[in-house]
Enzyme design. Structure first.
Site, PDB file in Angstrom:
ATOM      1  N   ARG A 244       0.464  14.672  12.981  1.00 39.27           N
ATOM      2  CA  ARG A 244       0.969  14.475  11.468  1.00 39.27           C
ATOM      3  C   ARG A 244       0.927  15.670  10.939  1.00 39.27           C
ATOM      4  NH1 ARG A 244      -1.412   8.675   9.656  1.00 39.27           N
ATOM      5  NH2 ARG A 244       0.447   8.963   8.367  1.00 39.27           N
TER       6      ARG A 244
ATOM      7  N   CYS B 192      -5.262  13.242  13.102  1.00 36.91           N
ATOM      8  CA  CYS B 192      -5.329  11.936  12.834  1.00 36.91           C
ATOM      9  C   CYS B 192      -5.330  11.152  14.201  1.00 36.91           C
ATOM     10  CB  CYS B 192      -3.948  11.432  12.023  1.00 36.91           C
ATOM     11  SG  CYS B 192      -4.041  10.031  11.462  1.00 36.91           S
TER      12      CYS B 192
ATOM     13  N   ASP C  89       4.860   0.635  12.117  1.00 32.30           N
ATOM     14  CA  ASP C  89       3.582   0.016  11.397  1.00 32.30           C
ATOM     15  C   ASP C  89       3.684  -1.523  12.090  1.00 32.30           C
ATOM     16  OD1 ASP C  89       2.682   2.309  10.395  1.00 32.30           O
ATOM     17  OD2 ASP C  89       3.555   1.728   8.126  1.00 32.30           O
TER      18      ASP C  89
ATOM     19  N   ILE D 110       7.742   7.306  16.970  1.00 32.38           N
ATOM     20  CA  ILE D 110       7.471   7.995  15.744  1.00 32.38           C
ATOM     21  C   ILE D 110       5.770   8.921  16.005  1.00 32.38           C
ATOM     22  CG2 ILE D 110       6.937   7.631  13.273  1.00 32.38           C
ATOM     23  CD1 ILE D 110       9.670   6.848  13.960  1.00 32.38           C
TER      24      ILE D 110
ATOM     25  N   LYS E  83       0.923  -1.257  -0.047  1.00 36.27           N
ATOM     26  CA  LYS E  83      -0.143   0.032  -0.154  1.00 36.27           C
ATOM     27  C   LYS E  83       0.891   1.173   0.051  1.00 36.27           C
ATOM     28  CE  LYS E  83      -1.800   1.493   4.174  1.00 36.27           C
ATOM     29  NZ  LYS E  83      -1.445   2.810   4.632  1.00 36.27           N
ATOM     30  N   ASN E  84       1.738   1.467   1.028  1.00 37.88           N
ATOM     31  CA  ASN E  84       2.597   2.714   1.179  1.00 37.88           C
ATOM     32  C   ASN E  84       3.670   2.806   0.037  1.00 37.88           C
ATOM     33  OD1 ASN E  84       0.909   2.965   3.344  1.00 37.88           O
ATOM     34  ND2 ASN E  84       2.594   2.642   4.833  1.00 37.88           N
TER      35      ASN E  84
ATOM     36  N   ARG F  74      -4.830  10.580   4.269  1.00 40.17           N
ATOM     37  CA  ARG F  74      -4.136  11.763   4.590  1.00 40.17           C
ATOM     38  C   ARG F  74      -3.071  11.463   3.248  1.00 40.17           C
ATOM     39  NH1 ARG F  74      -3.598  14.087   9.074  1.00 40.17           N
ATOM     40  NH2 ARG F  74      -1.335  14.597   8.707  1.00 40.17           N
TER      41      ARG F  74
ATOM     42  N   VAL G 248       2.311  18.505   8.053  1.00 38.49           N
ATOM     43  CA  VAL G 248       2.645  18.414   6.798  1.00 38.49           C
ATOM     44  C   VAL G 248       3.753  19.523   6.188  1.00 38.49           C
ATOM     45  CG1 VAL G 248       1.324  16.961   5.555  1.00 38.49           C
ATOM     46  CG2 VAL G 248       0.674  19.271   5.574  1.00 38.49           C
ATOM     47  N   ASP G 249       4.273  20.339   7.405  1.00 37.31           N
ATOM     48  CA  ASP G 249       5.023  21.325   7.438  1.00 37.31           C
ATOM     49  C   ASP G 249       6.171  21.115   6.405  1.00 37.31           C
ATOM     50  OD1 ASP G 249       5.429  19.649   9.542  1.00 37.31           O
ATOM     51  OD2 ASP G 249       7.236  21.122  10.228  1.00 37.31           O
ATOM     52  N   LEU G 250       6.926  19.981   6.571  1.00 38.45           N
ATOM     53  CA  LEU G 250       8.117  19.520   5.766  1.00 38.45           C
ATOM     54  C   LEU G 250       7.720  19.619   4.136  1.00 38.45           C
ATOM     55  CD1 LEU G 250       9.632  17.162   8.142  1.00 38.45           C
ATOM     56  CD2 LEU G 250      10.612  19.264   7.650  1.00 38.45           C
TER      57      LEU G 250
ATOM     58  N   ARG H 273      -8.439  -0.890   4.775  1.00 42.11           N
ATOM     59  CA  ARG H 273      -7.347   0.060   4.106  1.00 42.11           C
ATOM     60  C   ARG H 273      -6.207  -0.494   3.733  1.00 42.11           C
ATOM     61  NH1 ARG H 273      -7.792   5.848   7.111  1.00 42.11           N
ATOM     62  NH2 ARG H 273      -6.378   6.283   5.280  1.00 42.11           N
TER      63      ARG H 273
HETATM   64  N1  EPU Z   1       6.235  14.653  10.375  1.00 46.74           N
HETATM   65  C1  EPU Z   1       6.437  16.142  10.668  1.00 46.74           C
HETATM   66  N2  EPU Z   1       6.154  16.935   9.536  1.00 46.74           N
HETATM   67  C2  EPU Z   1       5.832  16.796   8.395  1.00 46.74           C
HETATM   68  C3  EPU Z   1       5.880  15.103   8.171  1.00 46.74           C
HETATM   69  C4  EPU Z   1       6.087  14.313   9.226  1.00 46.74           C
HETATM   70  O1  EPU Z   1       6.679  16.627  11.759  1.00 46.74           O
HETATM   71  O2  EPU Z   1       5.807  17.653   7.395  1.00 46.74           O
HETATM   72  C5  EPU Z   1       6.414  13.988  11.829  1.00 46.74           C
HETATM   73  C6  EPU Z   1       5.371  13.252  11.779  1.00 46.74           C
HETATM   74  O3  EPU Z   1       4.286  13.970  12.634  1.00 46.74           O
HETATM   75  C7  EPU Z   1       5.827  11.856  12.537  1.00 46.74           C
HETATM   76  C8  EPU Z   1       7.139  11.666  11.724  1.00 46.74           C
HETATM   77  O4  EPU Z   1       7.308  12.855  11.316  1.00 46.74           O
HETATM   78  O5  EPU Z   1       6.041  12.142  13.893  1.00 46.74           O
HETATM   79  C9  EPU Z   1       7.235  10.606  10.702  1.00 46.74           C
HETATM   80  O6  EPU Z   1       5.923  10.796   9.713  1.00 46.74           O
HETATM   81  P1  EPU Z   1       6.110  10.518   8.497  1.00 46.74           P
HETATM   82  O7  EPU Z   1       6.026  11.638   7.650  1.00 46.74           O
HETATM   83  O8  EPU Z   1       7.155   9.436   8.265  1.00 46.74           O
HETATM   84  O9  EPU Z   1       4.808   9.640   8.297  1.00 46.74           O
HETATM   85  P2  EPU Z   1       3.971   9.447   6.797  1.00 46.74           P
HETATM   86  O10 EPU Z   1       4.655   9.681   5.629  1.00 46.74           O
HETATM   87  O11 EPU Z   1       2.738  10.554   7.060  1.00 46.74           O
HETATM   88  C10 EPU Z   1       4.337   7.065   6.423  1.00 46.74           C
HETATM   89  C11 EPU Z   1       3.285   5.940   6.229  1.00 46.74           C
HETATM   90  C12 EPU Z   1       2.723   5.499   7.612  1.00 46.74           C
HETATM   91  C13 EPU Z   1       3.940   5.103   8.522  1.00 46.74           C
HETATM   92  C14 EPU Z   1       4.896   6.534   8.726  1.00 46.74           C
HETATM   93  C15 EPU Z   1       6.047   5.907   9.381  1.00 46.74           C
HETATM   94  C16 EPU Z   1       2.538   6.053   4.076  1.00 46.74           C
HETATM   95  C17 EPU Z   1       1.314   6.261   3.007  1.00 46.74           C
HETATM   96  N3  EPU Z   1       2.126   6.085   5.401  1.00 46.74           N
HETATM   97  O12 EPU Z   1       3.313   8.015   6.840  1.00 46.74           O
HETATM   98  O13 EPU Z   1       1.821   4.219   7.341  1.00 46.74           O
HETATM   99  O14 EPU Z   1       3.402   4.853   9.753  1.00 46.74           O
HETATM  100  O15 EPU Z   1       5.091   6.649   7.309  1.00 46.74           O
HETATM  101  O16 EPU Z   1       6.611   4.981   8.804  1.00 46.74           O
HETATM  102  O17 EPU Z   1       3.422   6.022   3.440  1.00 46.74           O
HETATM  103  C18 EPU Z   1       0.024   2.745   8.031  1.00 46.74           C
HETATM  104  O18 EPU Z   1       0.389   2.272   6.613  1.00 46.74           O
HETATM  105  O19 EPU Z   1      -0.593   2.318   8.803  1.00 46.74           O
HETATM  106  C19 EPU Z   1       0.719   3.900   8.054  1.00 46.74           C
HETATM  107  C20 EPU Z   1       0.024   4.982   8.848  1.00 46.74           C
END
Ligand code: EPU
Length: 421
Positions: free
Chosen positions: A122, A117, A308, A330, A22-23, A93, A124-126, A400
């Site tokens: 979570r 969430c 995960d 995380i 999925k991811n 998301r 998305v500032d980055l 999902r």
């Molecule tokens: N974060 C920030 N700012 C940002 C982005 C992330 O502070 O702009 C923080 C998040 O709040 C978190 C950390 O960085 O504390 C890591 O989050 P990440 O961005 O890596 O998570 P993601 O990309 O939103 C993906 C997977 C998740 C998985 C995480 C961590 C996808 C679609 N989703 O989420 O998958 O848990 O990486 O490995 O790839 C799942 O499949 O159940 C799932 C939640």
């Protein structure tokens, strides 16, 4: 709302195939928007999140052609609207993944800002800062991220992620693929799904080096060409079935997977007493009827132990010999399953980001509620080894991320049934 009813106690034994990840599939679908011609993607998992992404494409005026095996052909040149609406983004998301490709390829994008969430804030500032570093002007208006590219193409950028982010890395890497000049991204996520996306971009003609390390270098090209690509296997689905088998003392052969991207998980399962044999695309696990031993787990970005898989290992520790500590680093609210597991008799104490799990001999079936995808997986695992029946409500969460979960578990001998609601 559908429910699952599971009668615990059957020792799992058998063979299953793992679905596409999925991811990896979600960013790959988003990346098709970058292409100048039709793109074919195969091994997509049959999951609700994939349907949501396809629906999002439909809203944008792109009509993907899908065959019965869920291989898909997408021609992004038919795009009409550059908007990802709130009603879809709020249900998934990962829709944010279309932001980078849309603004890089079409010069603008409007994507609803994902809200809170169940598992954490979570932000998305980055994603936003990375695009701004490439010259994109971003305003958040009325709950939407409105992004506009500079005249011509995006500029290359040197961008440092102050937190390792999987989809953040993916969004900026996709945008940089079409920027002018060399972008260097640092402190990038090393997850295998990032590598799969990079390989797909490379198949379309992108110049990317270093995916799978903490520094990715992208030499932007003017356009990307048509390609065919097969999505990698799902490592979290694989890990979930391994744990489900381990808690029942059973035996499983898993096909169509990749043991090399699951090392942290396999190591913990061995520590728990599992005998594991791997070959190129197969994993075989045997517990020989034994009860698992508790393990300590600390989640962190890849290649460390994945967040995960945290919920599933809490379920393993809940019936293991001894006490195991599970630390989540995380997400700040990823212990919702613990409260449901208490309803089944589990002895788990949560202190901040640490769950201390004291294994008991048997959990007891109870009505429980799924709160997020991996939390629901942990409830299924616990139900499989509990005494009596467990009724799991709100299983749309599980649909999902787990393709045909009840069919796959039935093939392994589990007593599981879906009650349509
Ligand atoms: N974060 C920030 N700012 C940002 C982005 C992330 O502070 O702009 C923080 C998040 O709040 C978190 C950390 O960085 O504390 C890591 O989050 P990440 O961005 O890596 O998570 P993601 O990309 O939103 C993906 C997977 C998740 C998985 C995480 C961590 C996808 C679609 N989703 O989420 O998958 O848990 O990486 O490995 O790839 C799942 O499949 O159940 C799932 C939640």
């Amino acid at each position: 709302m559908d429910k699952l009813i599971i009668t615990g106690g059957a020792r799992l034994d058998g063979e299953i195939r793992i679905s596409g990840a999925k991811n990896a599939a979600l960013p790959i679908l988003a990346a098709t928007l970058l292409c100048d011609g039709p793109v074919a993607v195969s091994n997509l998992p049959h999951l609700h999140d994939i349907t949501t992404m396809i629906e999002l494409f439909g809203r944008m005026g792109i009509e993907p052609v899908i065959d019965e095996k869920l291989a898909i052909e997408i021609d992004p040149r038919t795009i009409k609207t550059l908007i990802a609406p709130y009603e879809l983004v709020k249900t998934m998301r990962a829709s944010i993944l279309v932001l980078g490709p849309m603004v890089a390829r079409f010069g603008e994008a409007e994507v609803a800002l994902p809200g809170g969430c169940a598992i954490g804030s979570r932000p998305v500032d980055l994603h936003i800062h990375g695009l701004q570093a490439m010259g994109v002007v971003i305003n958040v208006v009325g709950g939407y991220i409105k992004a506009k590219a500079p005249k011509g193409r995006l500029r290359s950028a040197n961008f440092f992620f102050d937190t390792v982010s999987v989809t953040g890395t993916e969004n900026i890497m996709m945008a940089a693929a079409l920027a002018s000049g060399r972008s260097i991204l640092q402190n990038t996520a090393r997850e295998p799904e990032v590598v799969d996306l990079a390989n797909f971009l490379i198949a379309m003609g992108a110049h990317i080096q270093g995916a799978g390390t903490d520094t990715i270098t992208i030499d932007g090209v003017k356009c990307l060409h048509s390609a065919s690509y097969k999505v990698m296997p799902d490592r979290i689905e694989t890990g979930t079935y391994l744990v489900a088998t381990a808690v029942t003392g059973g035996h499983i052969k898993i096909k169509n997977t990749d043991p090399t991207i699951l090392e942290a998980v396999l190591e913990k399962l061995r520590e728990a007493g599992a005998e594991i044999v791997t070959s190129k695309d197969k994993i075989e696990l045997s517990m020989h009827g034994k009860r698992p031993k508790s393990v300590n787990v600390r989640t962190a970005p890849y290649p460390a132990f994945p967040t995960d898989m945290q919920a599933q290992f809490i379920s393993l520790n809940a019936i293991a010999q001894g006490t195991g500590t599970v630390i989540e680093t995380i997400f700040e609210n990823r212990f919702m399953h613990v409260h449901e597991l208490h309803r089944m008799g589990a002895r788990i104490q949560v202190e901040g980001n640490t769950a201390i799990v004291t294994g008991i001999n048997k959990l007891k079936g109870a009505p429980v509620m799924a709160t997020d995808l991996r939390a629901s997986a942990s409830l299924v695992i616990s139900a499989l080894c509990a005494d009596g029946d467990t009724l799991i409500d709100r299983i749309y969460h599980i649909d999902r991320g787990y393709e045909c979960i009840e069919e796959k578990l039935q093939m392994l001998g589990a007593k599981i049934r879906r009650i349509p609601g």
